[in-house]
Scaffold this motif. Structure first.
Motif, PDB file in Angstrom:
ATOM      1  N   GLU A   1       0.827  -1.216   0.000  1.00  0.00           N
ATOM      2  CA  GLU A   1       0.000   0.000   0.000  1.00  0.00           C
ATOM      3  C   GLU A   1       0.857   1.259   0.000  1.00  0.00           C
ATOM      4  O   GLU A   1       0.595   2.218   0.730  1.00  0.00           O
ATOM      5  CB  GLU A   1      -0.977   0.010   1.180  1.00  0.00           C
ATOM      6  N   THR A   2       1.898   1.256  -0.839  1.00  0.00           N
ATOM      7  CA  THR A   2       2.804   2.403  -0.877  1.00  0.00           C
ATOM      8  C   THR A   2       2.630   3.260  -2.123  1.00  0.00           C
ATOM      9  O   THR A   2       3.338   4.251  -2.275  1.00  0.00           O
ATOM     10  CB  THR A   2       4.276   1.945  -0.765  1.00  0.00           C
ATOM     11  N   VAL A   3       1.712   2.895  -3.025  1.00  0.00           N
ATOM     12  CA  VAL A   3       1.421   3.748  -4.178  1.00  0.00           C
ATOM     13  C   VAL A   3       0.659   4.968  -3.659  1.00  0.00           C
ATOM     14  O   VAL A   3      -0.335   4.844  -2.963  1.00  0.00           O
ATOM     15  CB  VAL A   3       0.586   3.012  -5.245  1.00  0.00           C
ATOM     16  N   LEU A   4       1.158   6.152  -3.976  1.00  0.00           N
ATOM     17  CA  LEU A   4       0.576   7.391  -3.464  1.00  0.00           C
ATOM     18  C   LEU A   4      -0.055   8.207  -4.580  1.00  0.00           C
ATOM     19  O   LEU A   4       0.094   7.900  -5.759  1.00  0.00           O
ATOM     20  CB  LEU A   4       1.651   8.206  -2.752  1.00  0.00           C
ATOM     21  N   SER A   5      -0.740   9.274  -4.218  1.00  0.00           N
ATOM     22  CA  SER A   5      -1.365  10.188  -5.169  1.00  0.00           C
ATOM     23  C   SER A   5      -0.284  10.844  -6.024  1.00  0.00           C
ATOM     24  O   SER A   5       0.799  11.136  -5.499  1.00  0.00           O
ATOM     25  CB  SER A   5      -2.143  11.250  -4.391  1.00  0.00           C
ATOM     26  N   PRO A   6      -0.507  11.072  -7.295  1.00  0.00           N
ATOM     27  CA  PRO A   6      -1.729  10.888  -8.061  1.00  0.00           C
ATOM     28  C   PRO A   6      -1.914   9.486  -8.627  1.00  0.00           C
ATOM     29  O   PRO A   6      -2.955   9.163  -9.164  1.00  0.00           O
ATOM     30  CB  PRO A   6      -1.594  11.893  -9.191  1.00  0.00           C
ATOM     31  N   GLY A   7      -0.914   8.602  -8.479  1.00  0.00           N
ATOM     32  CA  GLY A   7      -1.025   7.252  -9.029  1.00  0.00           C
ATOM     33  C   GLY A   7      -2.104   6.412  -8.376  1.00  0.00           C
ATOM     34  O   GLY A   7      -2.565   5.433  -8.940  1.00  0.00           O
TER      35      GLY A   7
ATOM     36  N   ASP B   1      -8.558   0.424  -0.930  1.00  0.00           N
ATOM     37  CA  ASP B   1      -9.887  -0.079  -1.277  1.00  0.00           C
ATOM     38  C   ASP B   1      -9.833  -1.399  -2.051  1.00  0.00           C
ATOM     39  O   ASP B   1     -10.837  -1.872  -2.556  1.00  0.00           O
ATOM     40  CB  ASP B   1     -10.687   0.964  -2.047  1.00  0.00           C
ATOM     41  N   GLY B   2      -8.630  -2.005  -2.165  1.00  0.00           N
ATOM     42  CA  GLY B   2      -8.493  -3.315  -2.784  1.00  0.00           C
ATOM     43  C   GLY B   2      -8.095  -3.317  -4.249  1.00  0.00           C
ATOM     44  O   GLY B   2      -7.831  -4.377  -4.812  1.00  0.00           O
ATOM     45  N   ARG B   3      -8.052  -2.142  -4.903  1.00  0.00           N
ATOM     46  CA  ARG B   3      -7.637  -2.109  -6.311  1.00  0.00           C
ATOM     47  C   ARG B   3      -6.183  -2.525  -6.443  1.00  0.00           C
ATOM     48  O   ARG B   3      -5.364  -2.222  -5.590  1.00  0.00           O
ATOM     49  CB  ARG B   3      -7.822  -0.704  -6.895  1.00  0.00           C
ATOM     50  N   ILE B   4      -5.880  -3.229  -7.530  1.00  0.00           N
ATOM     51  CA  ILE B   4      -4.511  -3.655  -7.794  1.00  0.00           C
ATOM     52  C   ILE B   4      -3.726  -2.466  -8.339  1.00  0.00           C
ATOM     53  O   ILE B   4      -4.132  -1.830  -9.312  1.00  0.00           O
ATOM     54  CB  ILE B   4      -4.491  -4.833  -8.791  1.00  0.00           C
ATOM     55  N   LYS B   5      -2.622  -2.160  -7.721  1.00  0.00           N
ATOM     56  CA  LYS B   5      -1.718  -1.103  -8.150  1.00  0.00           C
ATOM     57  C   LYS B   5      -0.306  -1.624  -8.031  1.00  0.00           C
ATOM     58  O   LYS B   5      -0.013  -2.408  -7.138  1.00  0.00           O
ATOM     59  CB  LYS B   5      -1.889   0.153  -7.280  1.00  0.00           C
ATOM     60  N   PRO B   6       0.640  -1.260  -8.845  1.00  0.00           N
ATOM     61  CA  PRO B   6       0.483  -0.425 -10.027  1.00  0.00           C
ATOM     62  C   PRO B   6      -0.258  -1.166 -11.135  1.00  0.00           C
ATOM     63  O   PRO B   6      -0.341  -2.388 -11.132  1.00  0.00           O
ATOM     64  CB  PRO B   6       1.919  -0.113 -10.435  1.00  0.00           C
ATOM     65  N   ASP B   7      -0.779  -0.401 -12.084  1.00  0.00           N
ATOM     66  CA  ASP B   7      -1.552  -0.966 -13.188  1.00  0.00           C
ATOM     67  C   ASP B   7      -0.664  -1.484 -14.308  1.00  0.00           C
ATOM     68  O   ASP B   7      -1.045  -2.384 -15.048  1.00  0.00           O
ATOM     69  CB  ASP B   7      -2.488   0.107 -13.764  1.00  0.00           C
ATOM     70  N   LEU B   8       0.486  -0.885 -14.447  1.00  0.00           N
ATOM     71  CA  LEU B   8       1.400  -1.185 -15.557  1.00  0.00           C
ATOM     72  C   LEU B   8       2.812  -1.227 -15.002  1.00  0.00           C
ATOM     73  O   LEU B   8       3.186  -0.394 -14.181  1.00  0.00           O
ATOM     74  CB  LEU B   8       1.275  -0.086 -16.611  1.00  0.00           C
ATOM     75  N   LEU B   9       3.595  -2.212 -15.450  1.00  0.00           N
ATOM     76  CA  LEU B   9       4.998  -2.307 -15.065  1.00  0.00           C
ATOM     77  C   LEU B   9       5.865  -2.216 -16.306  1.00  0.00           C
ATOM     78  O   LEU B   9       5.502  -2.717 -17.366  1.00  0.00           O
ATOM     79  CB  LEU B   9       5.275  -3.632 -14.352  1.00  0.00           C
ATOM     80  N   ALA B  10       7.019  -1.581 -16.155  1.00  0.00           N
ATOM     81  CA  ALA B  10       7.962  -1.451 -17.256  1.00  0.00           C
ATOM     82  C   ALA B  10       9.379  -1.583 -16.705  1.00  0.00           C
ATOM     83  O   ALA B  10       9.631  -1.230 -15.546  1.00  0.00           O
ATOM     84  CB  ALA B  10       7.798  -0.093 -17.938  1.00  0.00           C
ATOM     85  N   PRO B  11      10.319  -2.101 -17.503  1.00  0.00           N
ATOM     86  CA  PRO B  11      11.701  -2.176 -17.035  1.00  0.00           C
ATOM     87  C   PRO B  11      12.209  -0.785 -16.646  1.00  0.00           C
ATOM     88  O   PRO B  11      11.974   0.191 -17.358  1.00  0.00           O
ATOM     89  CB  PRO B  11      12.471  -2.713 -18.252  1.00  0.00           C
TER      90      PRO B  11
END
Length: 92
Positions: free
Chosen positions: A13-19, A54-64
């Motif tokens: 749960e470390t993804v912060l705003s705005p992500g 709220d349970g949403r999977i984050k991050p949505d996209l991963l890239a090298p």
């Protein structure tokens, strides 16, 4: 597209705003295969992790984004115009 952040070493749960906002795509960083035991199938340790509160999977996209090799056009002092490789890390 928004950066997910670089707080992954602090746990989940470390993804912060705005992500973290709804209707945005948060981008995270994978490790890169570089001969040091890293694996592109995993999120880099510094890259922020989900899930959102709220349970949403984050991050949505991963890239090298770690140990990426790229061409360096000239040296930082501007004197060497030969072509060489530079290895960098980070997603910002």
């Amino acid at each position: 597209l928004f950066a997910g952040g670089n707080d992954g070493t602090n746990g989940v749960e470390t993804v912060l705003s705005p992500g973290l906002a709804k209707n945005v795509i948060a981008v995270g960083c994978t490790e890169n295969l570089n001969g040091r035991g890293m694996n592109i199938d995993y999120i880099a340790s510094f890259s922020s992790h989900g899930p959102a509160a709220d349970g949403r999977i984050k991050p949505d996209l991963l890239a090298p984004g770690y140990s990426i090799n790229s061409v360096q056009a000239r040296s930082e002092n501007g004197l060497d115009y030969g072509c060489s490789l530079e290895q960098k890390a980070g997603t910002s």
